[in-house]
Write an enzyme that holds these catalytic residues in place. Structure first.
Site, short mmCIF file in Angstrom:
data_model
loop_
_atom_site.label_atom_id
_atom_site.label_comp_id
_atom_site.label_asym_id
_atom_site.label_seq_id
_atom_site.Cartn_x
_atom_site.Cartn_y
_atom_site.Cartn_z
N MET A 233 24.41 9.69 3.04
CA MET A 233 24.42 10.87 4.03
C MET A 233 24.27 10.55 5.39
O MET A 233 24.90 11.38 6.09
CB MET A 233 22.79 11.21 3.70
CG MET A 233 22.58 12.78 4.23
SD MET A 233 23.64 13.85 3.43
CE MET A 233 22.69 14.41 2.18
N GLU B 101 0.74 -1.11 0.05
CA GLU B 101 0.05 -0.05 0.00
C GLU B 101 0.82 1.20 0.08
O GLU B 101 0.36 2.21 -0.56
CB GLU B 101 -0.94 0.05 1.23
CG GLU B 101 -2.10 -0.88 1.02
CD GLU B 101 -1.81 -2.31 1.53
OE1 GLU B 101 -0.51 -2.77 1.90
OE2 GLU B 101 -2.53 -3.40 1.81
N PHE C 71 -11.58 -8.10 12.93
CA PHE C 71 -10.31 -8.42 12.13
C PHE C 71 -10.23 -7.35 11.19
O PHE C 71 -10.83 -6.67 10.52
CB PHE C 71 -10.77 -9.51 11.39
CG PHE C 71 -9.65 -10.09 10.46
CD1 PHE C 71 -8.53 -10.40 10.82
CD2 PHE C 71 -9.86 -10.28 9.05
CE1 PHE C 71 -7.26 -10.71 9.91
CE2 PHE C 71 -8.89 -10.31 8.01
CZ PHE C 71 -7.57 -10.83 8.61
N GLN C 72 -8.76 -7.02 11.07
CA GLN C 72 -8.34 -5.82 10.38
C GLN C 72 -8.97 -4.38 10.40
O GLN C 72 -9.18 -3.68 9.50
CB GLN C 72 -8.52 -6.14 8.66
CG GLN C 72 -7.48 -7.39 8.35
CD GLN C 72 -7.34 -7.41 6.66
OE1 GLN C 72 -8.01 -7.12 6.01
NE2 GLN C 72 -6.15 -7.94 6.38
N LYS D 178 -17.65 -1.12 5.29
CA LYS D 178 -17.96 -2.15 4.13
C LYS D 178 -19.55 -2.14 4.01
O LYS D 178 -19.97 -2.08 2.98
CB LYS D 178 -17.48 -3.69 4.49
CG LYS D 178 -17.71 -4.52 3.40
CD LYS D 178 -17.00 -5.72 3.64
CE LYS D 178 -17.05 -6.76 2.33
NZ LYS D 178 -16.54 -8.03 2.77
#
Lengths: 185, 592
Positions: free
Chosen positions: B491, B63, B125-126, B175
């Site tokens: 760096m 993602e 869940f999630q 959802k």
């Protein structure tokens, strides 16, 4: 701005503002009353290291879903300018008014104060409450609960006087403010 | 919610599912490309997308890649980038791109799935508190609890993401809201009463600015990403105003390309790794005109020594940028393009002739003669600066877009790749996100299929979001990943040399992958080069290859990125040629 000033910190990282004179301000923040809006305001204060001395919030215009958040904060003039600007960046914030700077703001706070004691102390507590025009809203044989409205320092004084007389719990609303005169806002 | 729609705007209202509302709204907003990754909580939206071939969906591998790709798309087109991800880990993986877009003011709309409304708060869940997590790193966010608010919310999100100071907006959609049926409302007339950015400059402030500009003997334009965000017209207005006034121009990292690097009055980038002439001009000027920049700490250096003798004009669309770090004499709240256009008109309205800047020019030329970006060349090894120079020489006449990761290579790219046009330079400036460049290149290439898109990378950064190479292969996005490989987190190594007496704690990458085999494993072309004599032909081979390329450019291992203003130092205290290790005092050591 001039090069001979030495009290400015060397970098934005240590801009502590401690050396500058802090001012205390009461801000009236009008917001859309939607879920999470208080979180946005409070989160902004903590994320950017601003202080909150007191905070109150309630819906004030049901039809337009507007809430009024009153925040008492302190900081340098530059920091206070930033606080206002940063608050206005939040999408649900409609307006920010510096009630202290406007000079027309009146401030009130409400406190509920529990004082437990018997005998002379109990009598003295009641006598002082009368002087402060505090109301008794609950009483038992060993205790009073006083309701007191006024400026914050008046409540502070009242609490200080009650402490040796058995003060054991205080609940305060935080500061509310509104501008004097006929005009709104 | 205080969003209003036109009374007449609902005439085309149609009933549809929440998922269809999302897709219809995206189409109405002109979304042609979006980046995403499906999951349980966004399946209804993916189902609606299945029957919408008009929207090209780029399936990423992680993602974070979708977020940076959307940023690259947005920065190179001026349109909002759109990303679609699922709940929980999908949303948390988006947090870095959201914070990145916030810092660099990139318009982006992120749609996240959420568990059904009745499960919110149950640790389902999630499930994660997406609006809570993104509240402090997005310009605005929404949790849409009712399908009747959905269309309006999406249109409002685009409005907020793309207007004012642009930024990321997150829309979290449970959802069940995606499955529910509701009325679609068009975008016309969707406004938000509490959101009214000021875009037009106040005329009296423009007059004041012109008066200050007329008096200036040592003026400088200090421009930033705001000029790019304001659109190509703003860059043109800047060029017009510069032509009329003859004032020299420097720019922040984010503003490169707004003013052509080939122009004689271009000073180069300013700041920590900016040019000597740009930083000296900032320090010694008598009038600084800051346009769409925010006095970032990489730019100002030590603030008590920042441009001590100048008056400052600050043009910014965000009032909170004014006096945040540096106090200015004349703030102008406006869109940069509008303000520059107003300044152009007002300047022409006073006197046509240019001010006499002969002395200031001579001074600048003396600084310029120090050639602060110069480096010692080599016949045997590829100097990283040389690699960028050759890359520029071989690609400048093409339709080229450059993205970068974060570190030394990024600064060398900013110094040695010279930009002529806006929207050609995509880099993570504010947040400094290693791993930004590769997925950003994916997004840029998706927006400009026929262009040459190059991610100038370091071997450490590129491995952070490397898996998007697979995305590039799948979607036939022929991005070129030009890795300046010095085996060090360059760096970090440089700062350890400067600050920690060469104790190189965990900055050397052992066991680097074979980048050629890696490219081949993903289905791209791998090239390697370690000889300066072969560099041009290999770069040409990279350009000519029709597909993704990973170019392993083996460069000098311990090269330092100079010049440099050490942390805690002033503009006129630059390290020009060599690090000795005692540049930074005790205060500076605590800074980043």
């Amino acid at each position: 701005m001039s090069s001979n000033q030495t009290d400015i910190p060397a970098s934005a990282y240590d801009m502590s503002h401690i050396d500058e004179a802090d001012e205390r301000r009461t801000l009236a923040i009008i917001v859309d009353n939607e879920p999470g809006v208080l979180g946005r305001v409070v989160g902004l204060f903590s994320a950017r290291g601003y202080n909150i001395e007191s905070l109150t919030v309630a819906e004030v215009d049901r039809r337009r879903h507007r809430s009024r958040i009153t925040v008492v904060t302190n900081g340098s003039p530059q920091m206070l300018e930033q606080i206002e600007a940063q608050l206005l960046r939040l999408v649900p914030v409609a307006s920010v008014t510096d009630m202290t700077k406007s000079k027309r703001g009146v401030e009130r706070e409400l406190a509920l104060i529990k004082v437990a004691g018997t005998g002379d102390k109990r009598v003295e507590a009641l006598r002082i409450a009368e002087i402060f025009r505090a109301r008794v809203i609950d009483t038992t044989n060993e205790s009073f609960i006083f309701e007191l409205t006024g400026a914050s320092d008046k409540i502070d004084q009242f609490c200080a006087l009650m402490r040796p007389l058995g003060l054991n719990e205080v609940s305060r609303t935080g500061v509310l403010s509104i501008k004097r005169g006929a005009e709104p806002g | 919610m205080d969003t209003q729609a036109h009374p007449g705007a609902d005439t085309e209202a149609r009933m549809m599912t929440g998922a269809e509302i999302v897709i219809t709204a995206l189409q109405e907003q002109g979304v042609e490309v979006m980046f995403g990754y499906p999951g349980g909580a966004v399946l209804p939206i993916y189902d609606a997308l299945y029957s919408t071939p008009e929207i090209r969906h780029i399936l990423v591998r992680h993602e974070q890649g979708a977020g940076h790709a959307a940023e690259g798309y947005a920065r190179s087109t001026g349109k909002a980038g759109v990303a679609l991800v699922t709940s929980g880990p999908g949303a948390t993986n988006m947090v870095t791109p959201i914070a990145d877009a916030m810092m660099d003011s990139i318009p982006m709309v992120v749609i996240t799935g959420q568990v059904p409304t009745h499960l919110i708060g149950t640790d389902a869940f999630q499930e994660c508190d997406t609006v809570g997590i993104t509240r402090c790193c997005a310009k605005h966010n929404y949790l849409v609890m009712d399908v009747k608010d959905l269309a309006r919310t999406i249109h409002e999100a685009f409005l907020i993401a793309t207007t004012g100071r642009p930024g990321p907006v997150v829309i979290d959609i449970p959802k069940d809201v995606q499955f529910a049926t509701g009325r679609y409302i068009g975008k016309d007339g969707v406004t938000r009463r509490t959101y009214q950015p000021q875009t037009e400059p106040h005329p009296s402030l423009i007059e004041e600015a012109i008066a200050m500009m007329r008096k200036a003997k040592k003026p400088v334009f200090y421009t930033g990403g705001g000029v790019i965000n304001s659109g190509p017209e703003a860059s043109q207005a800047l060029r017009d105003l510069q032509k009329a006034t003859g004032f020299p121009v420097t720019s922040t990292l984010m503003g490169l390309g707004a003013f052509p690097a080939s122009h004689e009055d271009w000073l180069g980038m300013l700041g920590m790794h900016g040019s000597y002439e740009a930083n000296q001009a900032m320090h010694d000027c008598d009038l600084m005109i800051c346009v769409g920049a925010r006095f970032d700490d990489r730019v100002t250096g030590r603030i008590d020594a920042f441009s001590p003798n100048s008056k400052k004009i600050h043009i910014d669309i965000d009032p909170s940028s004014i006096n945040k770090v540096i106090s200015v004499e004349l703030p102008i709240i406006a869109d940069c393009g509008n303000a520059l256009t107003a300044l152009n008109t007002a300047w022409k309205g006073t006197r046509p002739e240019k001010p006499d800047l002969t002395d200031w020019r001579a001074q600048i030329n003396a600084w310029r003669a120090r050639k602060s970006f110069a480096y010692s060349g080599s016949d045997t090894e590829i100097k990283p600066q040389y690699a960028i120079e050759r890359l520029h020489a071989l690609t400048k006449d093409r339709d080229t877009y450059i993205s970068t990761e974060v570190g030394q290579h990024q600064m060398w790219a900013a110094q040695h790749y010279h930009f002529e046009e806006p929207n050609r330079w995509m880099t993570s400036g504010g947040l400094g996100t290693m791993g930004y460049g590769l997925p950003a290149a994916v997004g840029i290439q998706a927006a400009h299929p026929d262009a040459l898109v190059i991610d100038i990378a370091g071997e450490a950064s590129v491995q952070m979001v490397l898996q998007e190479l697979s995305t590039a292969v799948q979607h036939k996005l022929p991005i070129k990943i030009f890795v300046l490989n010095n085996e060090w987190m360059g760096m970090v190594r440089q700062w350890q040399e400067l600050l920690h007496e060469e104790r190189y704690s965990h900055s050397y990458s052992d066991s680097l992958p074979d980048f050629v085999k890696l490219a081949e494993a993903y289905g791209g072309l791998g090239l390697v080069c370690d000889d300066p004599k072969d560099l041009d032909s290999k770069i040409q081979e990279m350009i000519d290859y029709d597909g993704p390329v990973v170019f392993d450019c083996r460069v000098t291992k311990a090269e330092n990125c100079l010049p440099m203003i050490p942390s805690g130092a002033a503009h006129n205290e630059m390290i020009l040629s060599e690090i000795t290790g005692d540049e930074i005092d005790e205060t500076g050591r605590g800074l980043v």
